[in-house]
Design an enzyme around this catalytic site. Structure first.
Site, PDB file in Angstrom:
ATOM      1  N   TYR A 215     -40.825 -27.428  41.022  1.00  0.00           N
ATOM      2  CA  TYR A 215     -41.267 -28.407  42.007  1.00  0.00           C
ATOM      3  C   TYR A 215     -40.207 -28.616  43.070  1.00  0.00           C
ATOM      4  O   TYR A 215     -39.062 -28.173  42.926  1.00  0.00           O
ATOM      5  CB  TYR A 215     -41.620 -29.736  41.328  1.00  0.00           C
ATOM      6  CG  TYR A 215     -40.421 -30.561  40.883  1.00  0.00           C
ATOM      7  CD1 TYR A 215     -39.632 -30.157  39.812  1.00  0.00           C
ATOM      8  CD2 TYR A 215     -40.069 -31.738  41.543  1.00  0.00           C
ATOM      9  CE1 TYR A 215     -38.533 -30.916  39.412  1.00  0.00           C
ATOM     10  CE2 TYR A 215     -38.986 -32.501  41.141  1.00  0.00           C
ATOM     11  CZ  TYR A 215     -38.215 -32.090  40.078  1.00  0.00           C
ATOM     12  OH  TYR A 215     -37.129 -32.823  39.688  1.00  0.00           O
TER      13      TYR A 215
ATOM     14  N   ARG B 273     -34.489 -23.276  48.218  1.00  0.00           N
ATOM     15  CA  ARG B 273     -34.317 -23.584  46.794  1.00  0.00           C
ATOM     16  C   ARG B 273     -35.614 -23.327  46.031  1.00  0.00           C
ATOM     17  O   ARG B 273     -35.593 -22.837  44.897  1.00  0.00           O
ATOM     18  CB  ARG B 273     -33.863 -25.031  46.615  1.00  0.00           C
ATOM     19  CG  ARG B 273     -33.523 -25.366  45.170  1.00  0.00           C
ATOM     20  CD  ARG B 273     -32.879 -26.722  45.042  1.00  0.00           C
ATOM     21  NE  ARG B 273     -33.800 -27.788  45.389  1.00  0.00           N
ATOM     22  CZ  ARG B 273     -33.450 -29.072  45.484  1.00  0.00           C
ATOM     23  NH1 ARG B 273     -32.199 -29.442  45.268  1.00  0.00           N
ATOM     24  NH2 ARG B 273     -34.347 -29.984  45.800  1.00  0.00           N
TER      25      ARG B 273
ATOM     26  N   ARG C  65     -53.240 -20.515  25.461  1.00  0.00           N
ATOM     27  CA  ARG C  65     -51.829 -20.710  25.111  1.00  0.00           C
ATOM     28  C   ARG C  65     -51.204 -19.527  24.361  1.00  0.00           C
ATOM     29  O   ARG C  65     -51.631 -19.194  23.251  1.00  0.00           O
ATOM     30  CB  ARG C  65     -51.692 -21.982  24.269  1.00  0.00           C
ATOM     31  CG  ARG C  65     -50.244 -22.362  23.975  1.00  0.00           C
ATOM     32  CD  ARG C  65     -50.183 -23.660  23.189  1.00  0.00           C
ATOM     33  NE  ARG C  65     -48.801 -24.107  23.009  1.00  0.00           N
ATOM     34  CZ  ARG C  65     -47.985 -23.703  22.029  1.00  0.00           C
ATOM     35  NH1 ARG C  65     -48.431 -22.846  21.127  1.00  0.00           N
ATOM     36  NH2 ARG C  65     -46.754 -24.144  21.949  1.00  0.00           N
TER      37      ARG C  65
ATOM     38  N   HIS D 144     -46.921 -17.890  24.121  1.00  0.00           N
ATOM     39  CA  HIS D 144     -45.583 -18.122  24.641  1.00  0.00           C
ATOM     40  C   HIS D 144     -45.220 -17.130  25.741  1.00  0.00           C
ATOM     41  O   HIS D 144     -44.481 -17.458  26.658  1.00  0.00           O
ATOM     42  CB  HIS D 144     -44.536 -18.087  23.513  1.00  0.00           C
ATOM     43  CG  HIS D 144     -44.466 -19.379  22.764  1.00  0.00           C
ATOM     44  ND1 HIS D 144     -45.490 -19.832  21.964  1.00  0.00           N
ATOM     45  CD2 HIS D 144     -43.509 -20.338  22.721  1.00  0.00           C
ATOM     46  CE1 HIS D 144     -45.166 -21.004  21.464  1.00  0.00           C
ATOM     47  NE2 HIS D 144     -43.968 -21.334  21.905  1.00  0.00           N
TER      48      HIS D 144
ATOM     49  N   LYS E  27     -35.184 -25.823  39.648  1.00  0.00           N
ATOM     50  CA  LYS E  27     -35.847 -27.132  39.763  1.00  0.00           C
ATOM     51  C   LYS E  27     -37.167 -27.073  39.004  1.00  0.00           C
ATOM     52  O   LYS E  27     -38.256 -27.022  39.579  1.00  0.00           O
ATOM     53  CB  LYS E  27     -36.033 -27.532  41.233  1.00  0.00           C
ATOM     54  CG  LYS E  27     -36.207 -29.040  41.385  1.00  0.00           C
ATOM     55  CD  LYS E  27     -35.923 -29.499  42.783  1.00  0.00           C
ATOM     56  CE  LYS E  27     -36.293 -30.947  43.016  1.00  0.00           C
ATOM     57  NZ  LYS E  27     -35.611 -31.920  42.170  1.00  0.00           N
TER      58      LYS E  27
ATOM     59  N   GLU F 102     -23.841 -33.924  36.489  1.00  0.00           N
ATOM     60  CA  GLU F 102     -24.595 -34.568  37.574  1.00  0.00           C
ATOM     61  C   GLU F 102     -25.322 -35.777  37.009  1.00  0.00           C
ATOM     62  O   GLU F 102     -24.943 -36.270  35.938  1.00  0.00           O
ATOM     63  CB  GLU F 102     -25.566 -33.569  38.218  1.00  0.00           C
ATOM     64  CG  GLU F 102     -26.588 -33.003  37.247  1.00  0.00           C
ATOM     65  CD  GLU F 102     -27.694 -32.195  37.911  1.00  0.00           C
ATOM     66  OE1 GLU F 102     -28.005 -32.421  39.084  1.00  0.00           O
ATOM     67  OE2 GLU F 102     -28.256 -31.330  37.212  1.00  0.00           O
TER      68      GLU F 102
ATOM     69  N   LEU G 105     -28.231 -29.069  39.350  1.00  0.00           N
ATOM     70  CA  LEU G 105     -29.143 -28.699  40.422  1.00  0.00           C
ATOM     71  C   LEU G 105     -28.348 -28.759  41.722  1.00  0.00           C
ATOM     72  O   LEU G 105     -27.666 -29.763  41.981  1.00  0.00           O
ATOM     73  CB  LEU G 105     -30.331 -29.668  40.483  1.00  0.00           C
ATOM     74  CG  LEU G 105     -31.329 -29.272  41.568  1.00  0.00           C
ATOM     75  CD1 LEU G 105     -32.197 -28.104  41.096  1.00  0.00           C
ATOM     76  CD2 LEU G 105     -32.203 -30.436  41.973  1.00  0.00           C
TER      77      LEU G 105
HETATM   78  N1  PDD Z   1     -34.429 -35.110  42.155  1.00  0.00           N
HETATM   79  N2  PDD Z   1     -30.045 -33.359  40.354  1.00  0.00           N
HETATM   80  C1  PDD Z   1     -31.234 -33.510  39.758  1.00  0.00           C
HETATM   81  C2  PDD Z   1     -31.325 -33.295  38.294  1.00  0.00           C
HETATM   82  C3  PDD Z   1     -32.364 -33.862  40.516  1.00  0.00           C
HETATM   83  O1  PDD Z   1     -33.559 -33.990  39.923  1.00  0.00           O
HETATM   84  C4  PDD Z   1     -32.227 -34.079  41.913  1.00  0.00           C
HETATM   85  C5  PDD Z   1     -33.391 -34.433  42.780  1.00  0.00           C
HETATM   86  C6  PDD Z   1     -30.951 -33.929  42.486  1.00  0.00           C
HETATM   87  C7  PDD Z   1     -30.711 -34.129  43.962  1.00  0.00           C
HETATM   88  O2  PDD Z   1     -31.246 -33.062  44.709  1.00  0.00           O
HETATM   89  P1  PDD Z   1     -31.757 -33.256  46.199  1.00  0.00           P
HETATM   90  O3  PDD Z   1     -30.599 -33.767  46.997  1.00  0.00           O
HETATM   91  O4  PDD Z   1     -32.158 -31.905  46.635  1.00  0.00           O
HETATM   92  O5  PDD Z   1     -32.890 -34.233  46.139  1.00  0.00           O
HETATM   93  C8  PDD Z   1     -29.896 -33.546  41.676  1.00  0.00           C
HETATM   94  C9  PDD Z   1     -35.685 -35.296  42.853  1.00  0.00           C
HETATM   95  C10 PDD Z   1     -35.597 -36.168  44.035  1.00  0.00           C
HETATM   96  C11 PDD Z   1     -36.742 -35.748  41.842  1.00  0.00           C
HETATM   97  O6  PDD Z   1     -36.760 -35.178  40.764  1.00  0.00           O
HETATM   98  O7  PDD Z   1     -37.543 -36.618  42.166  1.00  0.00           O
END
Ligand code: PDD
Length: 300
Positions: free
Chosen positions: A37, A56, A105, A107, A152, A184, A208
């Site tokens: 996403y 990304r 389903r 894997h 992501k 993070e 991320l």
């Molecule tokens: N989240 N780290 C993680 C685990 C994240 O899920 C996000 C963003 C970030 C920051 O990334 P960015 O600056 O590109 O938004 C870092 C989004 C906003 C979400 O899951 O809603």
């Protein structure tokens, strides 16, 4: 949306009322969280960092070996979601998810390729202004997530379980430590200032690579702030002078306390404020650039 009109969402190539957006239980997003996403921020007249989000998304799809979605369409789908929901002049978030599609389903990936499921929505959004001024208090938790946090992916169980703990304790976010290092936060990145140097975990499979993090590092470089792409050891956490979160939803957000212990003097730090202001100016500037009228053509 209020009661003004039914919310329209994007599902597999068209806009449909949300209550008519059905996804089969065979969808691999539902069965395996087998999808990726993106979340982009609309500031009333431009998307911040759209190129980065697009890049990304392309990378996440490639790492997942997930084909069939043309990433070139991403900005236009986002734009259309705003338009059909009359959010063009609002501040909003746009979400787009792509899963490996529907198949009974197993894997392994579907043997016969199936089209991905593509789902998107737009939502009015403004960050908490008070939090931006006062700073936030956050938790510190072990990083229980998988080893590919650079993708992501919608597999966010580690993030969800951790964030829920923080929320139940009335805390704004949680940051993670793994092998003695700060990685993070659950849905944002964390940056620190120590002796005038800005520290954050380098790009790696353990974080991320946030688009906002990238923007902040660029702003810091422009301001002549020294940057060290090294993770902060857990042991040094409380000798940091400043800390802040970065992310699409949080922008640049001062952290004043972690797990009951003050950061610096317990108020937003100087460099944090500087970067917060630079970020604000960037938004204003981008807005101005966007709405600046095209100068009339002068023929000499
Ligand atoms: N989240 N780290 C993680 C685990 C994240 O899920 C996000 C963003 C970030 C920051 O990334 P960015 O600056 O590109 O938004 C870092 C989004 C906003 C979400 O899951 O809603």
């Amino acid at each position: 949306m209020g009661n003004r009109q039914a919310e329209l969402v994007w599902l597999n190539g068209r806009m449909v009322p949300k209550q008519e957006a059905f996804i089969t239980p065979d969808d691999r997003g539902f069965l395996f969280a087998d999808g990726v996403y993106e979340v982009v921020r609309w500031y009333g007249n431009f998307f911040l960092g759209m190129d980065g989000h697009q890049k990304r998304l392309r990378r996440s799809l490639a790492e997942m070996r997930l084909d069939g979605f043309d990433v070139e369409e991403f900005p236009s789908v986002c734009q259309q979601l705003l338009e059909v929901n009359q959010l063009q002049s609002e501040e909003a978030l746009v979400y787009l998810e792509i899963t490996r599609g529907a198949s009974p389903r197993t894997h392994h990936f579907p043997v016969q390729p199936v089209p991905p499921t593509v789902y998107g929505f737009a939502r009015r959004f403004q960050p908490d202004k008070h939090a931006g001024v006062a700073g936030v208090v956050i938790a510190l938790l072990p990083d229980i997530r998988w080893m590919r946090c650079d993708i992501k992916s919608v597999s966010l169980l580690g993030n969800v379980l951790s964030y829920q703990q923080a929320k139940e304790r009335g805390l704004f976010e949680c940051i993670f430590h793994r092998d003695g290092l700060i990685t993070e936060a659950s849905h944002s990145n964390i940056l620190f200032v120590r002796n005038g140097v800005l520290f954050t975990h380098p790009e790696s499979p353990l974080i991320l690579s946030g688009i906002t993090r990238g923007i902040v590092l660029q702003l810091a470089a422009d301001l002549g702030i020294s940057i060290s792409l090294e993770p902060v050891p857990l042991a040094d956490l409380y000798t940091c002078d400043e800390a802040f979160l970065s992310g699409t939803s949080v922008e640049v957000l001062p952290v004043v306390e972690i797990e009951g212990r003050k950061i610096g003097d317990g108020t937003p730090g100087k460099i944090t404020r500087q970067l917060q202001e630079a970020f604000k100016q960037l938004i204003i500037q981008r807005g101005i650039e966007f709405v600046r009228p095209i100068p009339p053509v002068i023929n000499f």
